[in-house]
Design a protein around this motif. Structure first.
Motif, PDB file in Angstrom:
ATOM      1  N   LEU A  73       0.825  -1.204   0.000  1.00 22.31           N
ATOM      2  CA  LEU A  73       0.000   0.000   0.000  1.00 22.31           C
ATOM      3  C   LEU A  73       0.863   1.259   0.000  1.00 22.31           C
ATOM      4  O   LEU A  73       2.045   1.214   0.354  1.00 22.31           O
ATOM      5  N   LEU A  93       2.141   0.855  -4.181  1.00 23.88           N
ATOM      6  CA  LEU A  93       1.176   1.516  -5.048  1.00 23.88           C
ATOM      7  C   LEU A  93       1.231   3.020  -4.825  1.00 23.88           C
ATOM      8  O   LEU A  93       1.393   3.471  -3.690  1.00 23.88           O
ATOM      9  N   ILE A  96      -4.596   4.220  -3.873  1.00 23.45           N
ATOM     10  CA  ILE A  96      -5.601   3.151  -3.881  1.00 23.45           C
ATOM     11  C   ILE A  96      -6.873   3.703  -3.253  1.00 23.45           C
ATOM     12  O   ILE A  96      -6.824   4.479  -2.287  1.00 23.45           O
ATOM     13  N   SER A 100     -11.057  -0.532  -2.443  1.00 23.16           N
ATOM     14  CA  SER A 100      -9.997  -1.457  -2.838  1.00 23.16           C
ATOM     15  C   SER A 100      -9.092  -1.797  -1.653  1.00 23.16           C
ATOM     16  O   SER A 100      -8.510  -2.878  -1.604  1.00 23.16           O
ATOM     17  N   HIS A 104      -8.182  -5.442  -0.513  1.00 24.11           N
ATOM     18  CA  HIS A 104      -6.791  -5.779  -0.220  1.00 24.11           C
ATOM     19  C   HIS A 104      -6.701  -6.537   1.110  1.00 24.11           C
ATOM     20  O   HIS A 104      -6.017  -7.560   1.222  1.00 24.11           O
ATOM     21  N   ILE A 177      -3.705  -4.788  -7.630  1.00 23.30           N
ATOM     22  CA  ILE A 177      -3.983  -5.106  -6.227  1.00 23.30           C
ATOM     23  C   ILE A 177      -3.315  -6.416  -5.818  1.00 23.30           C
ATOM     24  O   ILE A 177      -2.667  -6.500  -4.775  1.00 23.30           O
ATOM     25  N   GLN A 198      -7.479  -2.563 -10.054  1.00 22.20           N
ATOM     26  CA  GLN A 198      -8.494  -1.574  -9.682  1.00 22.20           C
ATOM     27  C   GLN A 198      -9.396  -1.256 -10.866  1.00 22.20           C
ATOM     28  O   GLN A 198     -10.580  -0.947 -10.685  1.00 22.20           O
TER      29      GLN A 198
END
Length: 254
Positions: A73, A93, A96, A100, A104, A177, A198
């Protein structure tokens, strides 16, 4: 190798015991590891084995399945503290959305529902019915599944390294993801890999990145059989569970 083709929007170019070296294996803990003298070494069943050239050619115990490889994340979200920790990507990432994040968290418990997942319909191959999200949330996600059989004798090393770089590249660019890659069936050689994005736009954008292009070139002569499937993962408001539906060609709703 499997990520580069399984996440591709375009049709892919496309046995031995093979899978990405950057992902750990979940093995049958009732068996034993052995030292260099052939003596039994008791293995801690809570310890996740690592995948390397030795375990590739001579696995110490029966491989059941791999854990999900979830995208790390964004930095500002910190690290989720959950009972079951998944494998995480090296890159994070860039962003997000809240729903999501809920998915996750649920995917920490993602695993196959049958050892015959390579030839089982996608909606029955995994424990989708066990995944739960907050009741007031609603969203769709784009899923891609890649069923394949490697060509005997194909060179895995450069392909796996390129695949790892393509995966980390996709995480960094955003949208990915989860990536999951199975183990080839010992009888048929068939395997299954899958990604959850996503959106479809994120998956399409990843196709143009340099590591993805290189990995696709290396993969061209590596597969004897391949099929690419696209699905939607749907969570409706008022329900806690998710459902898998055929991809209808339209962008996911979120």
């Amino acid at each position: 190798m499997g990520f580069t083709l399984v996440h591709s929007h375009a049709e892919p170019i496309c046995s031995e015991f093979q899978h990405p070296p950057h992902i750990g294996l979940v093995t049958d803990s009732t068996e034993h590891d052995y030292d260099d003298l052939g003596l039994v070494v008791e293995r801690d069943p809570r310890e996740l084995p690592t995948f390397d050239s030795k375990s590739l050619t001579n696995p110490p115990s029966t491989v059941l399945y791999l854990p999900p490889l979830l995208s790390s994340l964004p930095h500002e979200l910190g690290v989720l503290t959950l009972e079951q920790q998944p494998m995480l990507s090296e890159n994070r990432l860039p962003d997000i959305d809240p729903v999501s994040i809920s998915l996750h968290k649920a995917l920490h418990n993602f695993h196959p529902a049958t050892p015959y997942y390579a030839e089982t319909p996608y909606e029955e191959a995994f424990n989708w019915t066990e995944l739960e999200l907050p009741e007031d949330e609603e969203r769709e996600w784009y899923c891609v599944a890649f069923r394949s059989k490697r060509l005997p004798g194909s060179d895995s090393g450069p392909l796996y390294e390129a695949d790892k770089l393509a995966h980390e590249e996709a995480v960094l660019s955003g949208g990915l993801i989860m990536y999951w890659y199975g183990v080839p069936d010992p009888e048929t050689g068939m395997n299954l890999a899958t990604c959850i994005w996503q959106s479809r736009k994120h998956a399409v954008a990843a196709n143009s990145h340099p590591h993805h292009i290189r990995a696709m070139m290396l993969a061209a002569a590596s597969y004897e059989i391949y099929t690419l499937e696209r699905h939607k993962l749907r969570k409706l408001r008022g329900e806690r569970g998710v459902t898998v539906e055929p991809f209808d060609g339209t962008e996911v709703i979120w």
